[in-house]
Design a protein around this motif. Structure first.
Motif, mmCIF file in Angstrom:
data_model
loop_
_atom_site.group_PDB
_atom_site.id
_atom_site.type_symbol
_atom_site.label_atom_id
_atom_site.label_comp_id
_atom_site.label_asym_id
_atom_site.label_seq_id
_atom_site.Cartn_x
_atom_site.Cartn_y
_atom_site.Cartn_z
ATOM 1 N N GLY A 17 51.799 42.241 38.847
ATOM 2 C CA GLY A 17 50.609 42.720 37.803
ATOM 3 C C GLY A 17 49.570 41.701 37.447
ATOM 4 O O GLY A 17 49.989 40.667 36.725
ATOM 5 N N ILE A 18 48.338 41.869 37.751
ATOM 6 C CA ILE A 18 47.378 40.790 37.218
ATOM 7 C C ILE A 18 46.328 41.425 36.561
ATOM 8 O O ILE A 18 46.028 42.931 36.818
ATOM 9 N N THR A 19 45.696 40.926 35.489
ATOM 10 C CA THR A 19 44.749 41.379 35.020
ATOM 11 C C THR A 19 43.473 40.787 35.151
ATOM 12 O O THR A 19 43.425 39.963 35.999
ATOM 13 N N GLY A 20 42.291 41.323 34.538
ATOM 14 C CA GLY A 20 40.858 40.734 35.009
ATOM 15 C C GLY A 20 40.800 39.218 34.459
ATOM 16 O O GLY A 20 40.328 38.628 35.053
ATOM 17 N N ARG A 21 41.435 39.069 33.284
ATOM 18 C CA ARG A 21 41.426 37.658 32.859
ATOM 19 C C ARG A 21 41.911 36.893 33.940
ATOM 20 O O ARG A 21 41.567 35.526 34.069
ATOM 21 N N ASP A 22 43.181 37.131 34.457
ATOM 22 C CA ASP A 22 43.871 36.489 35.339
ATOM 23 C C ASP A 22 42.956 36.076 36.697
ATOM 24 O O ASP A 22 42.863 34.754 37.378
ATOM 25 N N ILE A 23 42.171 37.122 37.083
ATOM 26 C CA ILE A 23 41.206 37.053 38.098
ATOM 27 C C ILE A 23 40.069 35.955 37.746
ATOM 28 O O ILE A 23 39.687 35.184 38.688
ATOM 29 N N GLU A 24 39.568 36.134 36.642
ATOM 30 C CA GLU A 24 38.490 35.229 35.857
ATOM 31 C C GLU A 24 39.063 33.789 36.380
ATOM 32 O O GLU A 24 38.210 32.956 36.754
ATOM 33 N N ASP A 28 37.450 31.382 39.065
ATOM 34 C CA ASP A 28 36.454 30.502 38.382
ATOM 35 C C ASP A 28 35.108 31.307 37.980
ATOM 36 O O ASP A 28 34.291 30.643 38.290
ATOM 37 N N THR A 29 35.230 32.542 37.290
ATOM 38 C CA THR A 29 34.217 33.130 37.333
ATOM 39 C C THR A 29 34.136 34.006 35.736
ATOM 40 O O THR A 29 35.136 33.718 35.232
ATOM 41 N N ASN A 30 33.028 34.783 35.537
ATOM 42 C CA ASN A 30 33.020 35.472 34.326
ATOM 43 C C ASN A 30 33.746 36.895 34.366
ATOM 44 O O ASN A 30 34.271 37.368 35.355
ATOM 45 N N SER A 31 34.034 37.595 33.126
ATOM 46 C CA SER A 31 34.698 38.775 33.290
ATOM 47 C C SER A 31 33.919 39.890 33.905
ATOM 48 O O SER A 31 34.672 40.782 34.621
ATOM 49 N N THR A 32 32.690 39.945 33.906
ATOM 50 C CA THR A 32 31.834 40.913 34.688
ATOM 51 C C THR A 32 32.146 40.979 36.092
ATOM 52 O O THR A 32 32.458 41.938 36.702
ATOM 53 N N THR A 33 32.104 39.855 36.805
ATOM 54 C CA THR A 33 32.460 39.639 38.291
ATOM 55 C C THR A 33 33.935 39.958 38.460
ATOM 56 O O THR A 33 34.231 40.570 39.418
ATOM 57 N N ALA A 34 34.912 39.457 37.422
ATOM 58 C CA ALA A 34 36.277 39.782 37.966
ATOM 59 C C ALA A 34 36.529 41.391 37.833
ATOM 60 O O ALA A 34 37.389 41.878 38.607
ATOM 61 N N ALA A 35 35.896 41.792 36.725
ATOM 62 C CA ALA A 35 36.207 43.283 36.691
ATOM 63 C C ALA A 35 35.530 43.884 37.826
ATOM 64 O O ALA A 35 36.149 45.019 38.435
ATOM 65 N N ARG A 36 34.498 43.602 38.381
ATOM 66 C CA ARG A 36 33.881 44.176 39.611
ATOM 67 C C ARG A 36 34.507 44.172 40.826
ATOM 68 O O ARG A 36 35.008 45.035 41.553
ATOM 69 N N MET A 37 35.395 42.851 40.918
ATOM 70 C CA MET A 37 36.165 42.684 42.139
ATOM 71 C C MET A 37 37.239 43.524 42.009
ATOM 72 O O MET A 37 37.837 44.188 43.090
ATOM 73 N N LEU A 38 38.162 43.574 40.802
ATOM 74 C CA LEU A 38 38.934 44.530 40.657
ATOM 75 C C LEU A 38 38.772 46.200 41.142
ATOM 76 O O LEU A 38 39.446 46.763 41.488
#
Length: 91
Positions: A17-24, A28-38
């Protein structure tokens, strides 16, 4: 599929289970990019377009505000196929 997408999918495939913050952090990116990836891997993206439908979001039992991403059945099948292809290249 670009490298960030591959890394995101591999992180989700770990299965814990991974969160947007984990992907950030991983990308090594911002929350917008991490959320878009997910969202690319969800059934429906935020803009209403069809997503790849490989990942499902579940509410975190530790924090109802956080969504944890896991592979769905299609995602599991996709990753199994990737594994088979990679194994075939080894031999």
């Amino acid at each position: 599929m670009n490298l960030d997408m591959v890394i995101t999918l591999l992180e989700v495939a770990k299965g814990h289970g991974i969160t947007g913050r984990d992907i950030e952090e991983v990308l090594d990116t911002n929350s917008t990019t991490a959320a878009r990836m997910l969202r690319l891997f969800d059934r429906i993206q935020a803009n209403g377009k069809e997503g790849l439908d490989l990942v499902e979001a579940r509410i975190s039992p530790a924090d109802y505000r956080a969504k944890l991403r896991f592979l769905n059945a299609d995602g599991e099948a996709f990753m199994a196929r990737v594994g088979e292809l990679l194994e075939g290249r080894k031999g």
